[in-house]
Design a protein around this motif. Sequence first.
Motif, PDB file in Angstrom:
ATOM      1  N   SER A   1       0.999  -0.933  -0.051  1.00 15.81           N
ATOM      2  CA  SER A   1      -0.035   0.004   0.053  1.00 15.81           C
ATOM      3  C   SER A   1       0.750   1.111  -0.082  1.00 15.81           C
ATOM      4  CB  SER A   1      -0.824  -0.106   1.204  1.00 15.81           C
ATOM      5  OG  SER A   1      -0.021   0.223   2.478  1.00 15.81           O
ATOM      6  N   THR A   2       0.135   2.374  -0.111  1.00 16.07           N
ATOM      7  CA  THR A   2       0.948   3.874  -0.251  1.00 16.07           C
ATOM      8  C   THR A   2       1.586   3.819   1.097  1.00 16.07           C
ATOM      9  OG1 THR A   2      -0.290   4.537  -1.959  1.00 16.07           O
ATOM     10  CG2 THR A   2       0.703   6.082  -0.548  1.00 16.07           C
ATOM     11  N   LEU A   3       0.839   3.837   2.124  1.00 16.05           N
ATOM     12  CA  LEU A   3       1.457   3.987   3.575  1.00 16.05           C
ATOM     13  C   LEU A   3       2.547   2.922   3.384  1.00 16.05           C
ATOM     14  CD1 LEU A   3      -1.452   4.627   5.892  1.00 16.05           C
ATOM     15  CD2 LEU A   3       0.374   6.196   5.162  1.00 16.05           C
ATOM     16  N   GLU A   4       2.452   1.619   3.330  1.00 11.32           N
ATOM     17  CA  GLU A   4       3.590   0.904   3.551  1.00 11.32           C
ATOM     18  C   GLU A   4       4.732   0.945   2.834  1.00 11.32           C
ATOM     19  OE1 GLU A   4       0.927  -3.353   4.444  1.00 11.32           O
ATOM     20  OE2 GLU A   4       1.704  -2.836   2.283  1.00 11.32           O
ATOM     21  N   ARG A   5       4.529   1.665   1.270  1.00 14.53           N
ATOM     22  CA  ARG A   5       5.675   2.422   0.524  1.00 14.53           C
ATOM     23  C   ARG A   5       6.353   3.414   1.047  1.00 14.53           C
ATOM     24  NH1 ARG A   5       1.904   2.166  -4.899  1.00 14.53           N
ATOM     25  NH2 ARG A   5       2.261   0.084  -5.431  1.00 14.53           N
ATOM     26  N   VAL A   6       5.655   4.357   1.843  1.00 16.88           N
ATOM     27  CA  VAL A   6       6.467   5.292   2.201  1.00 16.88           C
ATOM     28  C   VAL A   6       6.976   5.194   3.695  1.00 16.88           C
ATOM     29  CG1 VAL A   6       5.517   6.982   0.770  1.00 16.88           C
ATOM     30  CG2 VAL A   6       4.369   6.480   3.045  1.00 16.88           C
ATOM     31  N   GLY A   7       6.388   4.170   4.569  1.00 15.58           N
ATOM     32  CA  GLY A   7       6.732   3.880   5.825  1.00 15.58           C
ATOM     33  C   GLY A   7       7.705   2.813   6.108  1.00 15.58           C
ATOM     34  N   ALA A   8       7.315   1.782   5.315  1.00 11.97           N
ATOM     35  CA  ALA A   8       7.807   0.361   5.678  1.00 11.97           C
ATOM     36  C   ALA A   8       8.624  -0.124   4.778  1.00 11.97           C
ATOM     37  CB  ALA A   8       6.681  -0.498   6.230  1.00 11.97           C
ATOM     38  N   ARG A   9       8.708   0.390   3.626  1.00 14.23           N
ATOM     39  CA  ARG A   9       9.614  -0.367   2.540  1.00 14.23           C
ATOM     40  C   ARG A   9      10.756   0.331   2.247  1.00 14.23           C
ATOM     41  NH1 ARG A   9       9.475  -5.579   2.187  1.00 14.23           N
ATOM     42  NH2 ARG A   9      10.091  -5.248   0.091  1.00 14.23           N
ATOM     43  N   PRO A  10      11.834  -0.250   1.746  1.00  9.52           N
ATOM     44  CA  PRO A  10      13.135   0.759   1.271  1.00  9.52           C
ATOM     45  C   PRO A  10      12.755   1.372   0.052  1.00  9.52           C
ATOM     46  CG  PRO A  10      13.602  -1.662   1.183  1.00  9.52           C
ATOM     47  CD  PRO A  10      12.220  -1.496   1.669  1.00  9.52           C
TER      48      PRO A  10
END
Lengths: 473, 473
Positions: free
Chosen positions: B298-307
């Motif tokens: 998700s977008t939140l995962e992309r900006v928060g939890a993924r390199p």
Amino acid sequence: MSSSAERDFVTAHLDDLHADLDAWLRIPSISADPAHAGDVAASADWLADALRRTGFPTVEIWPTEGAPAVFAEWPSADAGAPVALVYGHHDVQPVDPLELWDRPPFEPTRVEGPDGPELHARGAIDDKGNVAFHLLGMRAHLAATGRDTPAVTVKLLIEGEEESGSPYFADLLRAHADRLACDVVVVSDTGMAAPDVPSAVTAMRGLADAEITLRGPAVDLHSGSFGGAVPNPLHAMAELLASLHDESGRVTLPGFYDKVRPLTDRERELMGRVPFDEQAWLAGPAASRVATGEAGFSTLERVGARPTAEVNGMWGGYTGPGHKTIVPAEAHAKVTFRLVADQVPADLGEQVRAWVQANTPAGIEADVHVPPGGVAPCRSDIDHPAMDALLRSIAQAFDTDADQVLFTREGGSGPEADLAGILGAPLLFLGAGLPTDRIHSPNERVLLPMLYRGAEATAHLWRELATVPFPAR
Amino acid sequence: MSSSAERDFVTAHLDDLHADLDAWLRIPSISADPAHAGDVAASADWLADALRRTGFPTVEIWPTEGAPAVFAEWPSADAGAPVALVYGHHDVQPVDPLELWDRPPFEPTRVEGPDGPELHARGAIDDKGNVAFHLLGMRAHLAATGRDTPAVTVKLLIEGEEESGSPYFADLLRAHADRLACDVVVVSDTGMAAPDVPSAVTAMRGLADAEITLRGPAVDLHSGSFGGAVPNPLHAMAELLASLHDESGRVTLPGFYDKVRPLTDRERELMGRVPFDEQAWLAGPAASRVATGEAGFSTLERVGARPTAEVNGMWGGYTGPGHKTIVPAEAHAKVTFRLVADQVPADLGEQVRAWVQANTPAGIEADVHVPPGGVAPCRSDIDHPAMDALLRSIAQAFDTDADQVLFTREGGSGPEADLAGILGAPLLFLGAGLPTDRIHSPNERVLLPMLYRGAEATAHLWRELATVPFPAR
């Protein structure tokens, strides 16, 4: 070594050529720099005086919206004599970086080189040298043939803005088309393959340019908050430009090759005869370990006979010291295309737009600017009888046979297609430059014996062209 | 609405918080601008005085090779009380472009907004607001509990160079490790998901940066003479950067994901509970029609939890007006990588070099500069009992239950990993910012009710942390 009355005259009057060049090269006629506008005008004045001294009965300075051109005409007294128009330019390239010059660029200096005496100065060959040999060549033609007027009517049009892209040249041609009417155009702004390789250019490439802007976010974004989740225009630009060539090195613009006239087997055979030391070429300013480019073509074919796309500049985002963690708002690129016959510069706008549209991801807006105009490619007809006259003239100046004169192609671009198109006349190329002359670079030079041969060849050419059965105009 | 002695005290003393912030925000403590070095020092002095006024018995200004930090300590009188260290910073971002500010950035102005009163000023939340609520929070803790000393020993380390990359912060931590010894670090430099969404940050991303130079010809070459036959560094750079991500949006550096701790189902479920209006987010400064990025997240995962890998800048060749027909000598790019646990910044040098080497064509020389250091990613242990104490504290300030406090992740990077690593203590994040606060941008603001809740939450936190069975140090 054979001789001729033309050569004898040239040889006896080399000091005139030297004196002319020395005076003319001292005028820094840099057309790209507005501060040198007065010098460009002085250069035109100097040339007009020199043409009057040579005997041209008509010499005029033609103003343009930019820098002035010089027109001269010496009619042949022979009824029905063909008309030849010489094209060249009297402006020169800028000289920066000045610190890389071994000698002041506007103090012509003679240097003994491995192939003979050289003259070092900005414009020594491009294009004052190539124009200056016509002064001595005309005198040699008249003296050798014992004529009061040349065997063909000789006109000259020497423009003052070639190094600035000839912005007003087509307008000038159209405005004076009646005065410039001719049977053949003799372009003196090119060169030969090597000092011992008499050759004639048969084509020049055209040029079109495009500027592409890709826009993503409204402002530069914090890459910690947005990076990896919104389109980055720099990523999009990289992918777009990476798509400009396919794996075979071919340009991917839709329709780009549709109008390219394929090289014939004979043309490829003729180009293959031109001696070319690829390793030495690579070891020069290219400083490259490899040659690359379109699959299936030689290096000489790639730079002379095939169209290309070259990214000349790209920029976007943060370019200062250290790093700045942004997703930038914009990315930019400048691309130019070299075109060959029969490509049409005006086609490039649609081709570039189609290519950009097909390779721009969702979320990125593309703005494509393709200026109108561009430079059309041009070519000589190597089967035209005037070409035979040119080859004979060059051969005599080099003590060889006409079938030993090779054909080369000029990869650069100039207004020559306008001359052919607007005046409706075939093109011949007679220039005395060499690939090693460092035109547009520091330490430009001319190999003086090449100029002497240019003067002799033009003296032969006016005699030879008188025998060509040009069609009625 | 429930109440508490802590909230009563905070509510009765809001004017103190307002007055403190008004005075502190008038000091333009821009650490990136050497002209403001005096202001950064003045900001440290102001904070030291404010901490003394609040009652901290130990307050010191710690010089660094760069800007000064402020250290304070208020020991708990309780034997064996845990020790908490608050981290924040007193420097602020630059304010350019100044013309985009609606009000002078260093004249704090109160504005009534749709969610309540706002205070507009540079640093209003990042990070003076987040630090200032600790002054009132400590007083509220003492008043509500009737104590003379806090229930836990409270230390503060408020640095002066966070907005300049904290260049001397790790040195400072190592030099004062004994004074800074603690059981838990409370980072107050982040925020919550929305005004009505109490939440706690559980991770911040790390950062590594690389600068890449590709070199082709020794000098800019004439594209008519060389274009299409020698490698063009801009083409090579476009292809290299286009290869930075694969078709799934994954970073292609060899080994890049090897140490990435996969998101657990529970973590994804917790992230999925955070309300996020993607369309509103895209319509903001991203100004994008689409979200993009790594497939499967998700977008939140992309900006928060993924390199991630982001090209921040690229340049080369001619970038002025019009066109210049060159094959340029060089191309440049700046790339930064956001890292997540357990990636190691020091690994990036080898990974970037391997990627560049694998994607640089023959004839192009690559120079890769990866500065040492970088920022390590950091994360909280959401199962640590101190986390429960934090969630209870936040929940009380927001009139909700601890299990209603959501977990978010901060996509940006800071020196928090050094705090955890050098001091050997777990991290908690308690900040009052909002995604809409325009930090680092013109018109930065703080929603004042968020600050009030921050003050109350910290007052609860010192009480709650006293009950946590920290392991012996």
